[in-house]
Design a protein around this motif. Structure first.
Motif, PDB file in Angstrom:
ATOM      1  N   ILE A   1       0.851  -1.208   0.000  1.00  0.00           N
ATOM      2  CA  ILE A   1       0.000   0.000   0.000  1.00  0.00           C
ATOM      3  C   ILE A   1       0.881   1.251   0.000  1.00  0.00           C
ATOM      4  O   ILE A   1       0.650   2.205  -0.751  1.00  0.00           O
ATOM      5  CB  ILE A   1      -0.967   0.001   1.208  1.00  0.00           C
ATOM      6  CG1 ILE A   1      -2.033  -1.090   1.015  1.00  0.00           C
ATOM      7  CG2 ILE A   1      -1.624   1.371   1.383  1.00  0.00           C
ATOM      8  CD1 ILE A   1      -2.889  -1.362   2.242  1.00  0.00           C
ATOM      9  N   VAL A   2       1.935   1.241   0.830  1.00  0.00           N
ATOM     10  CA  VAL A   2       2.829   2.394   0.890  1.00  0.00           C
ATOM     11  C   VAL A   2       3.574   2.568  -0.441  1.00  0.00           C
ATOM     12  O   VAL A   2       3.652   3.668  -0.992  1.00  0.00           O
ATOM     13  CB  VAL A   2       3.831   2.267   2.068  1.00  0.00           C
ATOM     14  CG1 VAL A   2       4.879   3.370   2.012  1.00  0.00           C
ATOM     15  CG2 VAL A   2       3.076   2.298   3.392  1.00  0.00           C
TER      16      VAL A   2
ATOM     17  N   ILE B   1      -4.280   7.822  -0.093  1.00  0.00           N
ATOM     18  CA  ILE B   1      -3.185   8.427   0.686  1.00  0.00           C
ATOM     19  C   ILE B   1      -3.455   8.251   2.186  1.00  0.00           C
ATOM     20  O   ILE B   1      -2.543   8.008   2.967  1.00  0.00           O
ATOM     21  CB  ILE B   1      -3.030   9.925   0.319  1.00  0.00           C
ATOM     22  CG1 ILE B   1      -2.367  10.032  -1.066  1.00  0.00           C
ATOM     23  CG2 ILE B   1      -2.222  10.672   1.378  1.00  0.00           C
ATOM     24  CD1 ILE B   1      -1.773  11.356  -1.418  1.00  0.00           C
ATOM     25  N   GLN B   2      -4.738   8.326   2.561  1.00  0.00           N
ATOM     26  CA  GLN B   2      -5.123   8.145   3.978  1.00  0.00           C
ATOM     27  C   GLN B   2      -4.642   6.794   4.512  1.00  0.00           C
ATOM     28  O   GLN B   2      -4.106   6.701   5.602  1.00  0.00           O
ATOM     29  CB  GLN B   2      -6.651   8.229   4.134  1.00  0.00           C
ATOM     30  CG  GLN B   2      -7.193   9.606   4.473  1.00  0.00           C
ATOM     31  CD  GLN B   2      -6.546  10.718   3.644  1.00  0.00           C
ATOM     32  OE1 GLN B   2      -6.611  10.694   2.416  1.00  0.00           O
ATOM     33  NE2 GLN B   2      -5.903  11.669   4.304  1.00  0.00           N
ATOM     34  N   ASP B   3      -4.834   5.738   3.714  1.00  0.00           N
ATOM     35  CA  ASP B   3      -4.399   4.393   4.131  1.00  0.00           C
ATOM     36  C   ASP B   3      -2.893   4.387   4.364  1.00  0.00           C
ATOM     37  O   ASP B   3      -2.397   3.786   5.316  1.00  0.00           O
ATOM     38  CB  ASP B   3      -4.736   3.352   3.053  1.00  0.00           C
ATOM     39  CG  ASP B   3      -6.240   3.191   2.869  1.00  0.00           C
ATOM     40  OD1 ASP B   3      -6.946   3.083   3.884  1.00  0.00           O
ATOM     41  OD2 ASP B   3      -6.698   3.187   1.715  1.00  0.00           O
TER      42      ASP B   3
ATOM     43  N   VAL C   1       9.213  12.535   0.523  1.00  0.00           N
ATOM     44  CA  VAL C   1       8.009  11.735   0.776  1.00  0.00           C
ATOM     45  C   VAL C   1       6.942  12.608   1.435  1.00  0.00           C
ATOM     46  O   VAL C   1       5.758  12.547   1.075  1.00  0.00           O
ATOM     47  CB  VAL C   1       8.336  10.502   1.659  1.00  0.00           C
ATOM     48  CG1 VAL C   1       7.066   9.756   2.041  1.00  0.00           C
ATOM     49  CG2 VAL C   1       9.303   9.568   0.920  1.00  0.00           C
ATOM     50  N   GLU C   2       7.365  13.454   2.386  1.00  0.00           N
ATOM     51  CA  GLU C   2       6.435  14.404   3.017  1.00  0.00           C
ATOM     52  C   GLU C   2       5.775  15.273   1.950  1.00  0.00           C
ATOM     53  O   GLU C   2       4.569  15.483   1.966  1.00  0.00           O
ATOM     54  CB  GLU C   2       7.188  15.298   4.008  1.00  0.00           C
ATOM     55  CG  GLU C   2       7.244  14.725   5.405  1.00  0.00           C
ATOM     56  CD  GLU C   2       7.993  15.647   6.372  1.00  0.00           C
ATOM     57  OE1 GLU C   2       7.979  16.881   6.170  1.00  0.00           O
ATOM     58  OE2 GLU C   2       8.595  15.123   7.320  1.00  0.00           O
ATOM     59  N   THR C   3       6.592  15.787   1.038  1.00  0.00           N
ATOM     60  CA  THR C   3       6.082  16.661  -0.027  1.00  0.00           C
ATOM     61  C   THR C   3       4.978  15.960  -0.816  1.00  0.00           C
ATOM     62  O   THR C   3       3.900  16.516  -1.023  1.00  0.00           O
ATOM     63  CB  THR C   3       7.218  17.033  -1.016  1.00  0.00           C
ATOM     64  OG1 THR C   3       8.309  17.559  -0.264  1.00  0.00           O
ATOM     65  CG2 THR C   3       6.751  18.063  -2.028  1.00  0.00           C
ATOM     66  N   VAL C   4       5.251  14.735  -1.235  1.00  0.00           N
ATOM     67  CA  VAL C   4       4.288  14.006  -2.058  1.00  0.00           C
ATOM     68  C   VAL C   4       3.013  13.701  -1.268  1.00  0.00           C
ATOM     69  O   VAL C   4       1.899  13.830  -1.784  1.00  0.00           O
ATOM     70  CB  VAL C   4       4.914  12.697  -2.608  1.00  0.00           C
ATOM     71  CG1 VAL C   4       3.844  11.778  -3.188  1.00  0.00           C
ATOM     72  CG2 VAL C   4       5.956  13.024  -3.662  1.00  0.00           C
ATOM     73  N   LEU C   5       3.159  13.307   0.001  1.00  0.00           N
ATOM     74  CA  LEU C   5       1.991  12.930   0.793  1.00  0.00           C
ATOM     75  C   LEU C   5       1.134  14.142   1.156  1.00  0.00           C
ATOM     76  O   LEU C   5      -0.060  14.004   1.403  1.00  0.00           O
ATOM     77  CB  LEU C   5       2.424  12.178   2.060  1.00  0.00           C
ATOM     78  CG  LEU C   5       2.953  10.759   1.832  1.00  0.00           C
ATOM     79  CD1 LEU C   5       3.461  10.167   3.135  1.00  0.00           C
ATOM     80  CD2 LEU C   5       1.903   9.851   1.212  1.00  0.00           C
TER      81      LEU C   5
ATOM     82  N   LYS D   1      -1.446  13.323  -9.537  1.00  0.00           N
ATOM     83  CA  LYS D   1      -1.465  12.208 -10.484  1.00  0.00           C
ATOM     84  C   LYS D   1      -2.423  12.583 -11.604  1.00  0.00           C
ATOM     85  O   LYS D   1      -3.420  13.264 -11.369  1.00  0.00           O
ATOM     86  CB  LYS D   1      -1.934  10.920  -9.796  1.00  0.00           C
ATOM     87  CG  LYS D   1      -0.892  10.366  -8.832  1.00  0.00           C
ATOM     88  CD  LYS D   1      -1.278   8.963  -8.391  1.00  0.00           C
ATOM     89  CE  LYS D   1      -0.158   8.335  -7.567  1.00  0.00           C
ATOM     90  NZ  LYS D   1      -0.457   6.965  -7.164  1.00  0.00           N
ATOM     91  N   PRO D   2      -2.144  12.164 -12.836  1.00  0.00           N
ATOM     92  CA  PRO D   2      -2.986  12.567 -13.969  1.00  0.00           C
ATOM     93  C   PRO D   2      -4.426  12.113 -13.766  1.00  0.00           C
ATOM     94  O   PRO D   2      -4.687  11.110 -13.114  1.00  0.00           O
ATOM     95  CB  PRO D   2      -2.359  11.830 -15.151  1.00  0.00           C
ATOM     96  CG  PRO D   2      -1.526  10.751 -14.555  1.00  0.00           C
ATOM     97  CD  PRO D   2      -1.089  11.232 -13.225  1.00  0.00           C
TER      98      PRO D   2
END
Length: 499
Positions: free
Chosen positions: A180-181, A230-232, A250-254, A260-261
């Protein structure tokens, strides 16, 4: 007459043969018409409006791509496949043509994502992004595809994603949680490839190496809608106290809004089709066994769980059949065995297995004719020792030991009246880090080995099944096929005939 062992080997070979890349693709994929060509996939038609493109990733994809190129001919304009390092060398007969339009990238050494795999993933990403509504993208997927398709969402680096995965694993995270991650931080996994390819039509042909054939799990589901958010991912990172030690990227992306397209939420531009699976291989083995005169039943294509429990289930099942052959199946001993079997099956929690129903069918077979029971899936071994082996060889050895003990206790009709062969084999031709696919056993194995000074229990306690089988009767009981170029997990067979 042929020995049970030769019969068993022919079942394994025909099962593996039916999920070979070339025959599998030729059954599933056709191209029709010149004026307005159509791709036919298992009976579904997809118009080829403009260009056909192909991408693929996984251990069986080289052979799948070679067969696909044969079928697609000049309609295919371009392809990129990511396959395991060294595979072209070992599978000479599955190579692409000299002037193929398909580029082959080898990577993921030792089944781990690496710079080469990343390079291939980026090339696949670019190809997908450039597609238009008139293009058709054919995607070939098999097991091992996940490590061959690493593309972390920028600015995350591959090594940062790897490090995070390792941290999670060392905290005891389950494989589902790790996946999942990984998916959440991936551009292509969890449906990402399908989103990037939009608005092109996407058709995925999938060889499943996962129990139950779940589309979002096989190779991390690049063309299947992800069932996770993302919550999961945040919940899992919190659970293992990693939320505050994440790399900046990783912080930035989360925390960023999903970049995402966009594509239709319903994935209506995608069609995922399983063209090969363990169940398909077992069906083929069943037809082969029936042709050899066996009354044949398939137990399950989802055998999983601890290897010693699975071995116990097979031993009890064999004894119960022999008891029936001896006409004692209905007595108190048969009843007690039946209860034992049901308890074992309940402990193993094999998805979709109704053992009571299976035993009922087995009881109704009538005696006389030889019986073949087939099963498949993937067992787990708890490693205690430092020996050399694999789950299939260890399973065969454990079944051999169980049958020997039952015989020593003079249980049931096992000793006198039945000839028995059991085997377990990995359909990829490689069981653990050995050159064997698996092994055969019979109730006589342990006693014969003792005469040769080989003590089965000592080998088992060191997880040293391969060494045992190599030393015993010159390796005669090893199942050796070489790499098969396919993979639908493992296959087991029990063959029993009255003597």
């Amino acid at each position: 007459s042929m020995s049970l062992r030769e019969h068993a080997l022919s079942l394994f070979r025909s099962a593996v043969g039916t999920v070979q890349p070339a025959p599998m693709l030729k059954r599933a994929l056709k191209l029709q018409g010149d004026e307005c060509p159509q791709l036919l996939v298992k009976g579904q038609a997809f118009p080829v409006k403009r260009d056909l493109h192909l991408v693929g990733f996984g251990k069986a994809v080289l052979g799948m791509a070679a067969a696909a190129e044969d079928i697609l001919g000049d309609h295919l304009v371009r392809g990129i496949i990511n396959v395991p390092l060294g595979i072209q060398e070992s599978l000479q007969e599955m190579l692409l043509k000299p002037h193929s339009k398909i580029q082959v990238i080898e990577g993921a050494k030792n089944n781990l994502p690496d710079a080469e795999a990343l390079k291939g993933a980026v090339a696949i990403q670019k190809l997908a992004e450039d597609l238009t509504a008139d293009d058709l993208l054919l995607v070939l997927i098999s097991g091992g595809g996940s490590a061959l398709l690493p593309a972390p969402i920028p600015p995350i680096l591959l090594e940062e994603k790897e490090k995070l995965t390792k941290m999670l694993a060392s905290q005891g995270a389950a494989i589902q949680e790790l996946n999942i991650v990984r998916k959440t931080l991936s551009l292509l996994k969890g449906g990402g490839l399908a989103r990037l390819a939009y608005p092109a039509q996407v058709v995925s042909l999938i060889l499943s190496d996962v129990i139950g054939d779940p589309l979002d799990i096989i190779a991390s589901g690049p063309t299947a809608a992800s069932s996770h958010s993302i919550q999961d991912c945040l919940r899992i990172l919190t659970k293992y106290n990693l939320l505050h030690s994440l790399p900046k990227s990783v912080e930035t992306v989360l925390s960023s809004s999903p970049n995402k397209p966009t594509a239709p939420e319903d994935y209506s531009h995608v069609c995922n089709i399983i063209i090969g699976s363990n169940a398909l291989a077992l069906d083929k083995a069943k037809r082969q066994a029936e042709g050899l005169g066996y009354t044949t039943l398939i137990l399950s294509a989802a055998i999983c769980g601890d290897i010693s429990r699975v071995a116990a289930l097979y031993c009890q099942l064999i004894q119960w059949v022999c008891l029936g052959f001896a006409g004692l199946g209905e007595g108190p001993l048969g009843e007690e065995m039946r209860e034992n079997l049901l308890r074992l099956a309940a402990e193993l929690e094999i998805p979709g297995l109704n053992l009571a129903e299976f035993l009922q069918a087995l009881r109704g077979l009538g005696s006389g004719r030889p019986v073949c029971i087939l099963a498949g899936g993937e067992t787990t071994v708890q490693l205690q020792g430092t020996g050399k082996g694999g789950r299939n060889q260890e399973l065969a050895l454990r079944v051999g030991l169980g049958l020997h003990r039952a015989q020593a206790m003079k249980v049931s009709g096992v000793p006198g009246r039945c000839e028995i062969v059991f085997f377990s084999g990995g359909t990829d031709g490689q069981d653990g880090p050995t050159e064997a696919a698996g092994a055969f056993c019979s109730p006589e194995l342990v006693a014969e080995a003792l005469q040769d000074g080989l003590d089965v229990e000592t080998f088992l306690s060191n997880n040293d099944s391969y060494t045992f089988f190599s030393q015993f009767q010159g390796g005669h009981h090893l199942l050796v096929t070489g790499l098969t170029g396919t993979n639908v997990m493992d296959i087991q067979a029990i063959l029993i005939r009255a003597m």
